[in-house]
Design an enzyme around this catalytic site. Structure first.
Site, PDB file in Angstrom:
ATOM      1  N   PRO A  82      46.598  35.964  41.197  1.00 40.03           N
ATOM      2  CG  PRO A  82      47.205  35.187  39.120  1.00 40.03           C
ATOM      3  CD  PRO A  82      47.507  34.922  40.603  1.00 40.03           C
ATOM      4  CG  ASN A  83      43.568  38.123  36.609  1.00 40.85           C
ATOM      5  OD1 ASN A  83      43.748  39.317  35.989  1.00 40.85           O
ATOM      6  ND2 ASN A  83      44.094  37.060  36.115  1.00 40.85           N
ATOM      7  NE  ARG A 110      38.710  36.848  36.724  1.00 40.81           N
ATOM      8  CZ  ARG A 110      39.470  35.886  37.519  1.00 40.81           C
ATOM      9  NH1 ARG A 110      39.939  35.895  38.775  1.00 40.81           N
ATOM     10  NH2 ARG A 110      40.103  34.794  36.868  1.00 40.81           N
ATOM     11  CE1 TYR A 164      36.371  32.452  39.787  1.00 39.64           C
ATOM     12  CE2 TYR A 164      36.176  34.416  37.915  1.00 39.64           C
ATOM     13  CZ  TYR A 164      36.590  32.760  38.409  1.00 39.64           C
ATOM     14  OH  TYR A 164      37.494  32.121  37.643  1.00 39.64           O
ATOM     15  CG  ASN A 171      41.735  31.853  45.106  1.00 35.63           C
ATOM     16  OD1 ASN A 171      42.306  31.296  44.202  1.00 35.63           O
ATOM     17  ND2 ASN A 171      40.706  32.535  44.924  1.00 35.63           N
ATOM     18  CB  ALA A 183      45.483  31.900  36.300  1.00 34.30           C
ATOM     19  CD  GLU A 237      44.254  24.646  45.482  1.00 40.24           C
ATOM     20  OE1 GLU A 237      45.563  24.274  45.388  1.00 40.24           O
ATOM     21  OE2 GLU A 237      43.678  24.360  44.567  1.00 40.24           O
ATOM     22  CG  HIS A 271      39.956  27.554  43.944  1.00 32.57           C
ATOM     23  ND1 HIS A 271      40.909  28.115  43.269  1.00 32.57           N
ATOM     24  CD2 HIS A 271      40.625  26.334  44.451  1.00 32.57           C
ATOM     25  CE1 HIS A 271      42.291  27.430  43.228  1.00 32.57           C
ATOM     26  NE2 HIS A 271      42.060  26.348  43.955  1.00 32.57           N
ATOM     27  NE  ARG A 296      35.029  28.078  36.319  1.00 31.04           N
ATOM     28  CZ  ARG A 296      35.898  29.232  36.535  1.00 31.04           C
ATOM     29  NH1 ARG A 296      36.491  29.374  37.690  1.00 31.04           N
ATOM     30  NH2 ARG A 296      35.891  29.943  35.460  1.00 31.04           N
TER      31      ARG A 296
END
Ligand code: DQA
Length: 147
Positions: A10-11, A18, A23, A74, A77, A98, A100, A107
């Site tokens: 998502p996103n 963004r 990012y 990825n 969230a 995975e 990111h 973070r």
């Protein structure tokens, strides 16, 4: 070799605009173009999916068994919340990496835990768009070096 499935959560369709300080300015189309260029230079086919819906991601993973050599995901969230995506990855037993863009371990506390990573072959994070290319290379390297 079977193709590799790349899933953006998502996103991530908003990449490029963004939270660019976290990012970066590279958008999703550019990431996908770079992934396809690397894949074709390495002689592997890719299926790429972006979804904002947990169920759609679960279904894509569920259909991957026997059809894909590996998954590069990825989960965005959903990394931090989705037992359903974790269970899907564990169930299909397709080697999964995975990735990111950001270093989730540096973070907020809620981002530092991944529910998905324990059922993945490994996690790559913190290299911006490059994380995806490293993830694809890791997927292709599975089986070499005894992994
Ligand atoms: C992300 C990190 C997640 O915590 C966040 O929710 C994202 C992007 C990353 O690529 O750095 O959407 O997965």
């Amino acid at each position: 070799m079977k193709p590799i499935l790349v899933i953006h959560g998502p996103n991530l369709q908003l990449l490029g605009t963004r939270q660019v300080s976290i990012y970066g300015r590279v958008n999703l189309a550019t990431i996908n173009r770079r992934l396809r260029a690397l894949a074709s230079s390495l002689g592997v086919r890719l299926t790429i999916l972006q979804s904002n819906h947990e169920g759609e991601m679960v279904e894509a993973i569920g259909r991957a068994k026997g059809r894909y050599a590996a998954i590069v995901i990825n989960p965005a969230a959903y990394t931090h919340t989705s037992i359903a995506i974790r269970d899907a990855v564990e169930a299909v037993r397709v080697p999964t990496i995975e990735v990111h863009l950001s270093n989730i371990h540096a973070r907020e506390a809620f981002r530092q835990q991944s529910l998905i990573a324990p059922v993945c072959r490994g996690q790559i994070c913190g290299f911006g768009a490059e994380s995806y290319l490293l993830g694809l290379q890791a997927a292709l390297g599975l089986g070499r070096m005894g992994r």
